[in-house]
Design a protein around this motif. Structure first.
Motif, PDB file in Angstrom:
ATOM      1  N   MET A 129      -6.786  17.282  19.039  1.00 45.85           N
ATOM      2  CA  MET A 129      -6.753  15.877  18.645  1.00 45.85           C
ATOM      3  C   MET A 129      -7.483  15.644  17.326  1.00 45.85           C
ATOM      4  O   MET A 129      -7.088  14.784  16.538  1.00 45.85           O
ATOM      5  N   ARG A 130      -8.524  16.402  17.079  1.00 46.96           N
ATOM      6  CA  ARG A 130      -9.232  16.232  15.816  1.00 46.96           C
ATOM      7  C   ARG A 130      -8.374  16.681  14.631  1.00 46.96           C
ATOM      8  O   ARG A 130      -8.484  16.130  13.537  1.00 46.96           O
ATOM      9  N   LYS A 131      -7.522  17.656  14.867  1.00 50.61           N
ATOM     10  CA  LYS A 131      -6.581  18.052  13.813  1.00 50.61           C
ATOM     11  C   LYS A 131      -5.604  16.917  13.521  1.00 50.61           C
ATOM     12  O   LYS A 131      -5.302  16.623  12.366  1.00 50.61           O
ATOM     13  N   VAL A 132      -5.115  16.289  14.598  1.00 51.58           N
ATOM     14  CA  VAL A 132      -4.196  15.164  14.429  1.00 51.58           C
ATOM     15  C   VAL A 132      -4.890  14.014  13.704  1.00 51.58           C
ATOM     16  O   VAL A 132      -4.326  13.403  12.789  1.00 51.58           O
ATOM     17  N   VAL A 133      -6.119  13.715  14.105  1.00 50.82           N
ATOM     18  CA  VAL A 133      -6.882  12.639  13.466  1.00 50.82           C
ATOM     19  C   VAL A 133      -7.123  12.963  11.995  1.00 50.82           C
ATOM     20  O   VAL A 133      -7.039  12.084  11.127  1.00 50.82           O
ATOM     21  N   MET A 134      -7.402  14.224  11.704  1.00 47.77           N
ATOM     22  CA  MET A 134      -7.653  14.626  10.322  1.00 47.77           C
ATOM     23  C   MET A 134      -6.400  14.462   9.463  1.00 47.77           C
ATOM     24  O   MET A 134      -6.465  13.964   8.328  1.00 47.77           O
ATOM     25  N   ILE A 135      -5.248  14.856  10.009  1.00 46.00           N
ATOM     26  CA  ILE A 135      -3.995  14.698   9.275  1.00 46.00           C
ATOM     27  C   ILE A 135      -3.706  13.222   9.025  1.00 46.00           C
ATOM     28  O   ILE A 135      -3.341  12.820   7.909  1.00 46.00           O
ATOM     29  N   ALA A 136      -3.877  12.408  10.067  1.00 50.28           N
ATOM     30  CA  ALA A 136      -3.680  10.962   9.912  1.00 50.28           C
ATOM     31  C   ALA A 136      -4.653  10.391   8.892  1.00 50.28           C
ATOM     32  O   ALA A 136      -4.295   9.523   8.086  1.00 50.28           O
ATOM     33  N   GLY A 137      -5.887  10.900   8.903  1.00 50.43           N
ATOM     34  CA  GLY A 137      -6.894  10.432   7.948  1.00 50.43           C
ATOM     35  C   GLY A 137      -6.512  10.749   6.511  1.00 50.43           C
ATOM     36  O   GLY A 137      -6.719   9.928   5.608  1.00 50.43           O
ATOM     37  N   VAL A 138      -5.955  11.934   6.286  1.00 44.88           N
ATOM     38  CA  VAL A 138      -5.529  12.309   4.933  1.00 44.88           C
ATOM     39  C   VAL A 138      -4.408  11.388   4.463  1.00 44.88           C
ATOM     40  O   VAL A 138      -4.416  10.898   3.326  1.00 44.88           O
ATOM     41  N   ILE A 139      -3.432  11.128   5.346  1.00 43.71           N
ATOM     42  CA  ILE A 139      -2.313  10.246   4.990  1.00 43.71           C
ATOM     43  C   ILE A 139      -2.814   8.851   4.664  1.00 43.71           C
ATOM     44  O   ILE A 139      -2.449   8.254   3.641  1.00 43.71           O
ATOM     45  N   VAL A 140      -3.667   8.324   5.538  1.00 45.94           N
ATOM     46  CA  VAL A 140      -4.203   6.974   5.337  1.00 45.94           C
ATOM     47  C   VAL A 140      -5.047   6.905   4.067  1.00 45.94           C
ATOM     48  O   VAL A 140      -4.950   5.948   3.292  1.00 45.94           O
ATOM     49  N   ASN A 180       3.648  -2.549  -0.843  1.00 44.34           N
ATOM     50  CA  ASN A 180       2.279  -2.472  -0.326  1.00 44.34           C
ATOM     51  C   ASN A 180       2.225  -2.879   1.141  1.00 44.34           C
ATOM     52  O   ASN A 180       1.608  -2.204   1.970  1.00 44.34           O
ATOM     53  N   ALA A 181       2.893  -3.988   1.491  1.00 45.95           N
ATOM     54  CA  ALA A 181       2.892  -4.476   2.871  1.00 45.95           C
ATOM     55  C   ALA A 181       3.594  -3.486   3.799  1.00 45.95           C
ATOM     56  O   ALA A 181       3.105  -3.193   4.898  1.00 45.95           O
ATOM     57  N   ALA A 182       4.742  -2.955   3.360  1.00 48.38           N
ATOM     58  CA  ALA A 182       5.490  -2.007   4.190  1.00 48.38           C
ATOM     59  C   ALA A 182       4.675  -0.733   4.431  1.00 48.38           C
ATOM     60  O   ALA A 182       4.620  -0.205   5.549  1.00 48.38           O
ATOM     61  N   GLY A 183       4.043  -0.226   3.375  1.00 51.25           N
ATOM     62  CA  GLY A 183       3.220   0.973   3.515  1.00 51.25           C
ATOM     63  C   GLY A 183       2.041   0.757   4.437  1.00 51.25           C
ATOM     64  O   GLY A 183       1.679   1.642   5.231  1.00 51.25           O
ATOM     65  N   ASN A 184       1.439  -0.421   4.359  1.00 50.22           N
ATOM     66  CA  ASN A 184       0.307  -0.724   5.241  1.00 50.22           C
ATOM     67  C   ASN A 184       0.742  -0.789   6.705  1.00 50.22           C
ATOM     68  O   ASN A 184       0.019  -0.350   7.599  1.00 50.22           O
ATOM     69  N   ILE A 185       1.927  -1.328   6.941  1.00 51.68           N
ATOM     70  CA  ILE A 185       2.432  -1.399   8.319  1.00 51.68           C
ATOM     71  C   ILE A 185       2.679   0.005   8.857  1.00 51.68           C
ATOM     72  O   ILE A 185       2.321   0.321  10.007  1.00 51.68           O
ATOM     73  N   VAL A 186       3.281   0.877   8.037  1.00 50.88           N
ATOM     74  CA  VAL A 186       3.554   2.248   8.474  1.00 50.88           C
ATOM     75  C   VAL A 186       2.259   2.984   8.790  1.00 50.88           C
ATOM     76  O   VAL A 186       2.137   3.651   9.827  1.00 50.88           O
ATOM     77  N   THR A 187       1.276   2.889   7.907  1.00 52.32           N
ATOM     78  CA  THR A 187      -0.004   3.575   8.161  1.00 52.32           C
ATOM     79  C   THR A 187      -0.737   2.969   9.356  1.00 52.32           C
ATOM     80  O   THR A 187      -1.434   3.678  10.100  1.00 52.32           O
ATOM     81  N   ASP A 188      -0.583   1.660   9.566  1.00 54.08           N
ATOM     82  CA  ASP A 188      -1.177   1.029  10.753  1.00 54.08           C
ATOM     83  C   ASP A 188      -0.578   1.626  12.023  1.00 54.08           C
ATOM     84  O   ASP A 188      -1.296   1.950  12.980  1.00 54.08           O
ATOM     85  N   ILE A 189       0.732   1.764  12.031  1.00 59.13           N
ATOM     86  CA  ILE A 189       1.406   2.320  13.213  1.00 59.13           C
ATOM     87  C   ILE A 189       0.932   3.751  13.461  1.00 59.13           C
ATOM     88  O   ILE A 189       0.678   4.148  14.608  1.00 59.13           O
ATOM     89  N   ILE A 190       0.794   4.528  12.383  1.00 56.44           N
ATOM     90  CA  ILE A 190       0.298   5.910  12.527  1.00 56.44           C
ATOM     91  C   ILE A 190      -1.088   5.910  13.174  1.00 56.44           C
ATOM     92  O   ILE A 190      -1.358   6.678  14.107  1.00 56.44           O
TER      93      ILE A 190
END
Length: 398
Positions: A129-140, A180-190
């Motif tokens: 899970m920490r790997k998943v969180v790290m990947i999500a963190g890099v994207i965000v 900007n709004a669309a990208g924020n929604i996508v990263t929020d969902i992630i």
């Protein structure tokens, strides 16, 4: 400031939404501030585990206060009024305040997402899970930093945003705001999807699991606000009037995200205020107080079970931490601790170089006479297996 009606203009041109702006901003920030305050009290005072995610929540709140404060204070320069009645000699101040609110808005969004990710890092402590969180963190991080830089340097030089006569260039508001709004929604969902697989695998009763997942899914409410906000991004020439809806939805989005990030951490406070919630029926998990000896005599089994049930305590959702052994990389459940004070004491001993070890003694007993002579049957020890655990703390190197 006052506005003098101009001859020939319709009376409705002097209507104002300034009061609505101030009321909504105040209410939203009050809710978010209360949530962060209760979170801080719960984490720092009740369970004494104040961490990086808690600091990130405070930073997110401060940035949201800044953005909301800019929106509310902009009513001084005409925000909430029709542009025909705005004093154009101070309109540049309106645009400068508007620019500041946009920068702080994006900064607060970034801090909110970091809060969620740091919270997942602490709670979902398995290597996978920490790997998943790290990947999500890099994207965000990549997305948020890029958008923050674009927002800051929308115009070059920067002050051209509120002084359009200044030589330079500016990025068109549209389609940038939509992107900007669309990208924020996508990263929020992630961010909000990341913990769901791990939470669904927890060994809990169905109703407990549903309650826990529901709390973490509240973040999707923020996504809904982001979607609603999109339709208000396109502004007409009546900027000071049209911008009210989009600015208020923006403040609402920030405060909603902050509040949702704080809700999972408030269980200790709720349990303190409502002790009845310490029942095992509605807790997310439980552990029992133990004297260090299990497998009591049969004659005491019923009593032991009752004592165990009456002394069970809650393990809160933020403490459902799945930890791993660094040497074997095996997932294990969080240690069952009698209370948080013992946990803090154990950590202090580790910091002082004290090395804990566990001694387990197993005794298989059968009734029979003792070495000193026959024993009445009423005094014979009970049949069964007796397990005794002793925790020994020694100084490193001793």
């Amino acid at each position: 400031m006052g506005f003098t009606p101009l001859e020939g203009q319709a009376p409705d041109k002097y209507e104002s939404q300034a009061g609505v702006v101030i009321a909504v901003v105040t209410l939203c920030l009050a809710v978010a501030t209360t949530a962060v305050g209760l979170r801080s009290y719960s984490r720092a005072t009740l369970i004494r585990q104040f961490g990086m995610d808690d600091w990130a929540a405070i930073v997110a709140l401060l940035l949201a206060m800044g953005s909301g404060g800019m929106v509310a204070s902009n009513t001084i320069y005409g925000h909430g009024r029709h542009i025909e009645v705005v004093d154009m000699s101070i309109f540049w101040k309106y645009m400068r305040t508007f620019y500041t609110s946009i920068v702080l808005y994006n900064g607060s969004l970034t801090a909110i997402k970091i809060t969620f990710l740091l919270q997942y890092w602490r709670i979902l402590g398995t290597p996978q899970m920490r790997k998943v969180v790290m990947i999500a963190g890099v994207i965000v991080a990549l997305w948020s930093i890029s958008q923050l830089l674009v927002v800051i340097f929308t115009c070059v030089p920067i002050h051209r945003f509120w002084l359009p006569e200044t030589p330079g260039t500016c990025i068109p508001n549209l389609p940038f705001w939509y992107i900007n709004a669309a990208g924020n929604i996508v990263t929020d969902i992630i961010v909000f999807v990341v913990p769901l697989p791990a939470l669904s695998k927890l060994n809990l009763k169905k109703n407990q699991k549903v309650a826990l997942i529901s709390i973490f899914c509240l973040g999707f409410f923020t996504c809904a606000i982001s979607v609603i906000r999109i339709q208000y991004l396109k502004l007409t020439a009546d900027t000071t009037w049209d911008n009210v809806a989009s600015s208020l939805w923006s403040v609402g989005e920030l405060c909603s995200g902050i509040t949702c990030a704080c809700l999972p951490t408030l269980r200790p406070l709720v349990a303190k205020i409502f002790p009845s919630m310490n029942s095992t029926n509605d807790s997310y998990g439980s552990y029992h107080k133990s004297s260090g000896r299990d497998g009591a005599a049969p004659s005491k089994n019923k009593r032991s079970r009752n004592e165990t049930a009456s002394t069970r305590s809650i393990i809160y959702p933020e403490d459902v931490e799945l930890q791993s052994d660094d040497r074997s990389d095996k997932e294990v459940r969080v240690d069952r601790l009698e209370n948080h004070a013992q946990y803090g004491s154990a950590m202090n001993k580790l910091k002082l170089g004290l090395k804990p070890s566990v001694t387990t003694e197993i005794k298989v007993g059968t009734p029979g006479p003792t070495s000193t002579g026959p024993m009445p049957s009423s005094q014979w020890p009970s049949r069964g297996i007796e397990v005794k655990h002793d925790l020994v703390v020694t100084k490193e190197g001793y």
